[in-house]
Scaffold this motif. Structure first.
Motif, mmCIF file in Angstrom:
data_model
loop_
_atom_site.group_PDB
_atom_site.id
_atom_site.type_symbol
_atom_site.label_atom_id
_atom_site.label_comp_id
_atom_site.label_asym_id
_atom_site.label_seq_id
_atom_site.Cartn_x
_atom_site.Cartn_y
_atom_site.Cartn_z
ATOM 1 N N ALA A 344 0.828 -1.208 0.000
ATOM 2 C CA ALA A 344 0.000 0.000 0.000
ATOM 3 C C ALA A 344 0.857 1.252 0.000
ATOM 4 C CB ALA A 344 -0.929 -0.008 1.218
ATOM 5 N N ARG A 345 1.965 1.222 0.733
ATOM 6 C CA ARG A 345 2.841 2.392 0.766
ATOM 7 C C ARG A 345 3.485 2.638 -0.597
ATOM 8 N NH1 ARG A 345 6.886 2.964 5.751
ATOM 9 N NH2 ARG A 345 7.418 0.850 5.081
ATOM 10 N N SER A 346 3.821 1.565 -1.315
ATOM 11 C CA SER A 346 4.431 1.736 -2.639
ATOM 12 C C SER A 346 3.411 2.208 -3.677
ATOM 13 C CB SER A 346 5.070 0.427 -3.098
ATOM 14 O OG SER A 346 4.081 -0.576 -3.285
ATOM 15 N N LEU A 347 2.143 1.864 -3.492
ATOM 16 C CA LEU A 347 1.112 2.278 -4.439
ATOM 17 C C LEU A 347 0.632 3.708 -4.205
ATOM 18 C CD1 LEU A 347 -1.110 -0.945 -4.620
ATOM 19 C CD2 LEU A 347 0.201 0.058 -6.493
ATOM 20 N N ALA A 348 0.738 4.189 -2.968
ATOM 21 C CA ALA A 348 0.283 5.555 -2.655
ATOM 22 C C ALA A 348 1.132 6.560 -3.437
ATOM 23 C CB ALA A 348 0.387 5.815 -1.164
ATOM 24 N N ASP A 349 0.484 7.540 -4.066
ATOM 25 C CA ASP A 349 1.207 8.477 -4.930
ATOM 26 C C ASP A 349 1.297 9.887 -4.355
ATOM 27 O OD1 ASP A 349 -1.498 8.929 -5.123
ATOM 28 O OD2 ASP A 349 -1.465 9.379 -7.266
ATOM 29 N N ASP A 350 0.892 10.082 -3.096
ATOM 30 C CA ASP A 350 1.032 11.398 -2.485
ATOM 31 C C ASP A 350 1.164 11.236 -0.971
ATOM 32 O OD1 ASP A 350 -1.526 10.730 -1.677
ATOM 33 O OD2 ASP A 350 -2.528 12.208 -2.938
ATOM 34 N N ASP A 351 1.505 12.318 -0.310
ATOM 35 C CA ASP A 351 1.726 12.270 1.136
ATOM 36 C C ASP A 351 0.450 11.941 1.896
ATOM 37 O OD1 ASP A 351 4.371 12.858 0.753
ATOM 38 O OD2 ASP A 351 4.121 15.017 1.036
ATOM 39 N N ALA A 352 -0.699 12.403 1.363
ATOM 40 C CA ALA A 352 -1.971 12.123 2.039
ATOM 41 C C ALA A 352 -2.282 10.629 2.050
ATOM 42 C CB ALA A 352 -3.108 12.893 1.357
ATOM 43 N N GLY A 353 -1.783 9.901 1.052
ATOM 44 C CA GLY A 353 -1.989 8.461 1.025
ATOM 45 C C GLY A 353 -0.912 7.701 1.770
ATOM 46 N N LYS A 354 0.330 8.191 1.714
ATOM 47 C CA LYS A 354 1.445 7.486 2.349
ATOM 48 C C LYS A 354 1.470 7.698 3.858
ATOM 49 C CE LYS A 354 4.503 7.556 -1.676
ATOM 50 N NZ LYS A 354 5.769 8.030 -2.255
ATOM 51 N N GLY A 355 1.045 8.892 4.312
ATOM 52 C CA GLY A 355 1.124 9.218 5.732
ATOM 53 C C GLY A 355 0.408 8.229 6.636
ATOM 54 N N PRO A 356 -0.892 7.969 6.410
ATOM 55 C CA PRO A 356 -1.597 7.017 7.279
ATOM 56 C C PRO A 356 -1.002 5.613 7.223
ATOM 57 C CG PRO A 356 -3.162 8.321 6.008
ATOM 58 C CD PRO A 356 -1.807 8.603 5.449
ATOM 59 N N VAL A 357 -0.515 5.208 6.047
ATOM 60 C CA VAL A 357 0.059 3.866 5.923
ATOM 61 C C VAL A 357 1.351 3.765 6.729
ATOM 62 C CG1 VAL A 357 0.975 2.155 4.324
ATOM 63 C CG2 VAL A 357 -1.003 3.525 3.666
ATOM 64 N N ALA A 358 2.170 4.824 6.672
ATOM 65 C CA ALA A 358 3.419 4.823 7.437
ATOM 66 C C ALA A 358 3.136 4.739 8.945
ATOM 67 C CB ALA A 358 4.226 6.071 7.115
ATOM 68 N N LYS A 359 2.122 5.461 9.396
ATOM 69 C CA LYS A 359 1.755 5.385 10.814
ATOM 70 C C LYS A 359 1.245 3.989 11.177
ATOM 71 C CE LYS A 359 0.505 10.281 11.243
ATOM 72 N NZ LYS A 359 -0.606 11.240 11.491
#
Length: 460
Positions: A344-359
């Motif tokens: 999911a983190r690799s598929l996210a294309d912006d910070d709004a998508g990557k942020g929750p996944v990283a947390k």
């Protein structure tokens, strides 16, 4: 008297010959005569112009009709992606999540003792209500899919049975009867072997229909493109022929027909290219991310249910290797969760998508550490201490699970918005093209007819 020669009246031989050659009504001679007339017309310039005008008009009208048909088909498929198949796929995923979460809530409430916490009971009831409501919606909108109908029937049949087993477990738990744990394990078994597999198959069936709609909407309109090029080529050839024979640069009717046909062809190519690009974006950066995130959330829910059941069963259910079944399942689901969060983190294309996944990744790692500590506490004989480490409000594995679930919910909402925006833009790029192509093609054919008729008028 001498024999006189057989002399016919003048013109008799020619009349007889013509009579013999005259085709009888209803024979193939009528068709041959029509071909002869057509061939004769083609030997004169007015006849050739009439034939050329007819062919060009037919080509232009066919181009408009095929374009309207092909684009209508792709526009309908793109509309289904936005308004039918993707929402149904999302609903199927929600059914799965609701069932898995209900199983988790049932185990959490059982571990809390005879007095089940009100918030846990409300969560369970809400999950069951959500699954029931979405099943009714799915049954009304699957449009006769045999696979989906079969899985919906299974879910509708098994869900009341599961709910009854949970109620039996609660009733026995309130009275302190150990058999309550057996009822809960049986309920979990029904969830794991009947309900969740059926929900998974429903999700796969609806997602497959979604990808079929994607493929249909994305298919290039080859027939209309080829017809458009042929029609334009014919119009250019007619105008060049007109110039060579009359030395006139422009024929306004033919020029208008060429312009209208060019507009339709460019609209077709550009509109479909934009639609395909937007739909591809919605698929790669919306639907694919949603699928991975939904799978990650399901893994999280199943891991939490197995973690709770480890304390409920207390080693009563073992794997063939003699290990605790629920602990083994927890380990497997956590490994699956880790892999899906990475995807999911690799598929996210912006910070709004990557942020929750990283947390969520950070909370998952903390969850694993706290779970290991709780298992050590339980293995040392301190069951109540392990129970606090799993269900406590602060510093428990339950706290980590709640945070992972909230972050995944936030990421899913973001990706859903991205999907809706991109897919709606793709559908919008085709809006108006079928009607516009048909109208412009009729105008082009009429303009070509006017242009040819102006040339024919010069021979009268």
């Amino acid at each position: 008297m001498a024999n006189l020669p057989n002399v016919r009246e003048p013109g008799a031989r020619e009349s007889a010959t013509r009579s013999a050659a005259q085709p009888r009504p209803g024979t193939r001679g009528g068709l041959a005569g029509a071909r002869e007339k057509l061939r004769a017309a083609a030997t004169t310039e007015p006849g050739r112009l009439w034939l050329i005008g007819t062919v060009v008009a037919v080509l232009v009208v066919a181009f408009g009709a095929v374009t309207a048909w092909e684009v209508s088909d792709r526009s309908a498929a793109a509309g289904d992606v936005v308004s039918r198949s993707q929402p149904l796929s999302a609903d199927a995923a929600s059914i799965y999540r609701s069932l898995a979460d209900a199983d988790t809530a049932a185990a959490s409430g059982f571990l809390a003792g005879g007095q089940e916490p009100l918030d846990v009971r409300k969560r369970y009831d809400m999950d069951i209500a959500t699954a029931s409501r979405l099943l009714v919606k799915a049954a009304a909108n699957t449009r006769g899919s045999a696979e989906s109908a079969q899985q919906i029937a299974t879910l509708n049949e098994q869900l009341p049975l599961y709910n009854g087993l949970v109620e039996q477990a609660r009733a026995n738990n309130r009275q302190g009867f150990p058999v309550g744990g057996a009822y809960l394990r049986f309920a979990n078994q029904k969830m794991s072997t009947s309900l969740l597999p059926a929900a998974q198959k429903l999700y796969e069936a609806e997602t497959g229909r979604l990808y079929d709609d994607y493929d249909q909407a994305d298919t290039w309109p080859y027939a209309s493109t080829v017809l458009g090029l042929v029609a334009l080529g014919g119009l250019v050839w007619v105008q060049r022929r007109n110039y060579l024979r009359t030395n006139r640069v422009f024929n306004h009717g033919l020029l208008a027909a060429t312009a209208a046909s060019t507009v339709v062809l460019l609209w077709l190519v550009v509109g479909h290219a934009v639609a395909a690009s937007d739909l591809s974006t919605s698929r790669e950066h919306g639907q694919e991310s949603l699928k991975v995130l939904n799978d990650a959330r399901i893994s999280s829910l199943q891991a939490r249910a197995n973690e709770n059941l480890t304390l409920v069963a207390r080693g009563a259910v073992l794997t063939p290797e003699g290990k605790d079944l629920y602990e083994a399942e927890f380990t497997k689901e956590m490994a699956s969760l880790s892999g899906r969060l990475g995807a999911a983190r690799s598929l996210a294309d912006d910070d709004a998508g990557k942020g929750p996944v990283a947390k969520a990744v950070g909370d998952m790692e903390e969850w694993q550490k706290r779970h290991t500590a709780a298992r050590r506490t339980d293995d040392s004989g301190d069951y109540d201490g392990a129970l606090t480490q799993v269900l406590g409000a602060k510093g428990s594995t339950g706290e980590c699970f709640d945070q992972v679930d909230e972050e995944l919910d936030s990421a899913i909402a973001h990706e859903q918005r991205q999907f809706t925006t991109a897919a709606s833009d793709g559908h919008g790029a085709l809006t108006g093209l079928p009607l516009g192509a048909a109208l412009l093609a009729v105008l082009a054919a009429a303009a070509a007819g006017v242009g040819i008729s102006r040339r024919l008028a010069e021979y009268r």
